[in-house]
Write a protein that holds these residues in place. Structure first.
Motif, PDB file in Angstrom:
ATOM      1  N   GLU A 155      46.554  32.718 -38.753  1.00  0.00           N
ATOM      2  CA  GLU A 155      47.115  32.744 -37.487  1.00  0.00           C
ATOM      3  C   GLU A 155      47.841  30.875 -36.765  1.00  0.00           C
ATOM      4  O   GLU A 155      47.390  30.350 -36.621  1.00  0.00           O
ATOM      5  CB  GLU A 155      46.358  33.641 -36.151  1.00  0.00           C
ATOM      6  CG  GLU A 155      46.230  34.689 -36.713  1.00  0.00           C
ATOM      7  CD  GLU A 155      44.948  35.849 -35.825  1.00  0.00           C
ATOM      8  OE1 GLU A 155      44.733  36.509 -35.030  1.00  0.00           O
ATOM      9  OE2 GLU A 155      44.622  34.157 -35.170  1.00  0.00           O
TER      10      GLU A 155
ATOM     11  N   VAL B  95      56.827  33.582 -38.450  1.00  0.00           N
ATOM     12  CA  VAL B  95      55.508  34.258 -38.950  1.00  0.00           C
ATOM     13  C   VAL B  95      55.328  35.754 -39.047  1.00  0.00           C
ATOM     14  O   VAL B  95      56.490  36.057 -38.699  1.00  0.00           O
ATOM     15  CB  VAL B  95      54.685  33.789 -37.227  1.00  0.00           C
ATOM     16  CG1 VAL B  95      53.368  34.866 -36.948  1.00  0.00           C
ATOM     17  CG2 VAL B  95      54.596  32.600 -37.381  1.00  0.00           C
ATOM     18  N   GLU B  96      54.563  36.046 -39.563  1.00  0.00           N
ATOM     19  CA  GLU B  96      54.933  37.547 -39.732  1.00  0.00           C
ATOM     20  C   GLU B  96      53.690  38.643 -39.780  1.00  0.00           C
ATOM     21  O   GLU B  96      52.675  37.987 -40.274  1.00  0.00           O
ATOM     22  CB  GLU B  96      55.283  37.875 -41.716  1.00  0.00           C
ATOM     23  CG  GLU B  96      55.617  39.219 -41.336  1.00  0.00           C
ATOM     24  CD  GLU B  96      56.791  39.603 -43.157  1.00  0.00           C
ATOM     25  OE1 GLU B  96      56.138  39.721 -44.072  1.00  0.00           O
ATOM     26  OE2 GLU B  96      57.887  39.233 -42.947  1.00  0.00           O
ATOM     27  N   ASN B  97      53.527  39.913 -38.850  1.00  0.00           N
ATOM     28  CA  ASN B  97      52.558  40.476 -38.601  1.00  0.00           C
ATOM     29  C   ASN B  97      51.546  39.665 -38.415  1.00  0.00           C
ATOM     30  O   ASN B  97      50.158  39.475 -38.620  1.00  0.00           O
ATOM     31  CB  ASN B  97      52.363  41.369 -39.963  1.00  0.00           C
ATOM     32  CG  ASN B  97      53.025  42.777 -40.438  1.00  0.00           C
ATOM     33  OD1 ASN B  97      53.849  42.546 -39.625  1.00  0.00           O
ATOM     34  ND2 ASN B  97      53.045  42.339 -41.438  1.00  0.00           N
ATOM     35  N   GLY B  98      51.622  38.290 -37.440  1.00  0.00           N
ATOM     36  CA  GLY B  98      50.548  37.303 -36.875  1.00  0.00           C
ATOM     37  C   GLY B  98      50.151  36.863 -37.563  1.00  0.00           C
ATOM     38  O   GLY B  98      49.451  35.471 -37.175  1.00  0.00           O
ATOM     39  N   LYS B  99      50.554  36.083 -38.637  1.00  0.00           N
ATOM     40  CA  LYS B  99      50.712  35.660 -39.894  1.00  0.00           C
ATOM     41  C   LYS B  99      51.127  34.410 -39.894  1.00  0.00           C
ATOM     42  O   LYS B  99      52.564  34.501 -40.164  1.00  0.00           O
ATOM     43  CB  LYS B  99      49.944  36.195 -40.997  1.00  0.00           C
ATOM     44  CG  LYS B  99      48.758  37.218 -40.674  1.00  0.00           C
ATOM     45  CD  LYS B  99      47.544  36.814 -40.224  1.00  0.00           C
ATOM     46  CE  LYS B  99      46.007  38.047 -40.701  1.00  0.00           C
ATOM     47  NZ  LYS B  99      45.207  37.241 -39.634  1.00  0.00           N
TER      48      LYS B  99
ATOM     49  N   GLN C 283      41.735  32.778 -39.370  1.00  0.00           N
ATOM     50  CA  GLN C 283      42.990  33.929 -40.220  1.00  0.00           C
ATOM     51  C   GLN C 283      44.267  34.066 -40.340  1.00  0.00           C
ATOM     52  O   GLN C 283      44.965  34.451 -40.417  1.00  0.00           O
ATOM     53  CB  GLN C 283      42.553  35.282 -38.723  1.00  0.00           C
ATOM     54  CG  GLN C 283      42.157  35.522 -38.512  1.00  0.00           C
ATOM     55  CD  GLN C 283      40.896  34.788 -37.065  1.00  0.00           C
ATOM     56  OE1 GLN C 283      41.209  34.396 -36.543  1.00  0.00           O
ATOM     57  NE2 GLN C 283      39.101  33.915 -37.996  1.00  0.00           N
TER      58      GLN C 283
ATOM     59  N   THR D 276      59.043  30.061 -33.308  1.00  0.00           N
ATOM     60  CA  THR D 276      58.855  30.679 -34.856  1.00  0.00           C
ATOM     61  C   THR D 276      60.524  31.207 -34.219  1.00  0.00           C
ATOM     62  O   THR D 276      61.160  31.151 -33.758  1.00  0.00           O
ATOM     63  CB  THR D 276      57.768  31.698 -34.892  1.00  0.00           C
ATOM     64  OG1 THR D 276      58.378  32.533 -34.374  1.00  0.00           O
ATOM     65  CG2 THR D 276      57.026  30.742 -34.726  1.00  0.00           C
TER      66      THR D 276
END
Length: 155
Positions: A63, A127-131, A61, A102
């Motif tokens: 992540e 990382v942004e919005n979990g990604k 995903q 991060t």
């Protein structure tokens, strides 16, 4: 008789505020990434081929789940030689660092420089919005500093 005009004193031109130099403007977004099931020898090959010292480990995903570095690979090479252990079943998941620091892509790049110094890391994932969206390295920060120097620093 000519027309006379009088203009009052002009205000000093307003100097626009400098736009902050954000991490996201200097980060790399086209990353070489790894998966936890990837073999450690394949990682070493990618590190050498792409002339990088490490990279992010991601899941399906996108992540962030860890970081793998040259040092992690060197430890494996050393342990294999010292303990006479075969390397055929060694994966990234067994050697990656799962405790990853991060930074925010909206952080000022000069604040990021301070974080590099304090934490002694060579790279920080963003990382942004979990990604995973990117990574900033010490070299990226130096590139930003040269841009700043061209505009603001005195020799």
């Amino acid at each position: 008789m000519g027309i006379k005009s009088f203009m009052g004193r002009r205000a000093e031109p307003v100097k626009p505020a400098e736009a902050p130099m954000l991490v996201r403007d200097y980060m790399s977004s086209n990353l070489v990434t790894f998966t936890e099931n990837e073999h450690i020898l394949d990682v070493m090959d990618k590190l050498i081929r792409h002339n990088i010292s490490g990279g992010c480990v991601i899941n399906d995903q996108n992540e962030l789940i860890g970081i793998i570095s040259e040092g992690d690979c060197m430890k494996q090479v050393s342990d294999s030689r010292y303990y006479n252990m075969p390397m055929e079943d060694l994966t990234v998941g067994k050697r990656m660092n799962c405790r990853v620091e991060t930074i925010d892509g909206n952080m000022n790049v000069l604040d990021a420089a301070k974080k590099f110094i304090e934490m002694k890391f060579r790279r920080f994932p963003i990382v942004e919005n979990g990604k995973l969206i990117g990574q900033i390295s010490q070299r990226d920060v130096m590139r930003a500093a040269l841009t700043l120097k061209a505009h603001n620093w005195q020799y």
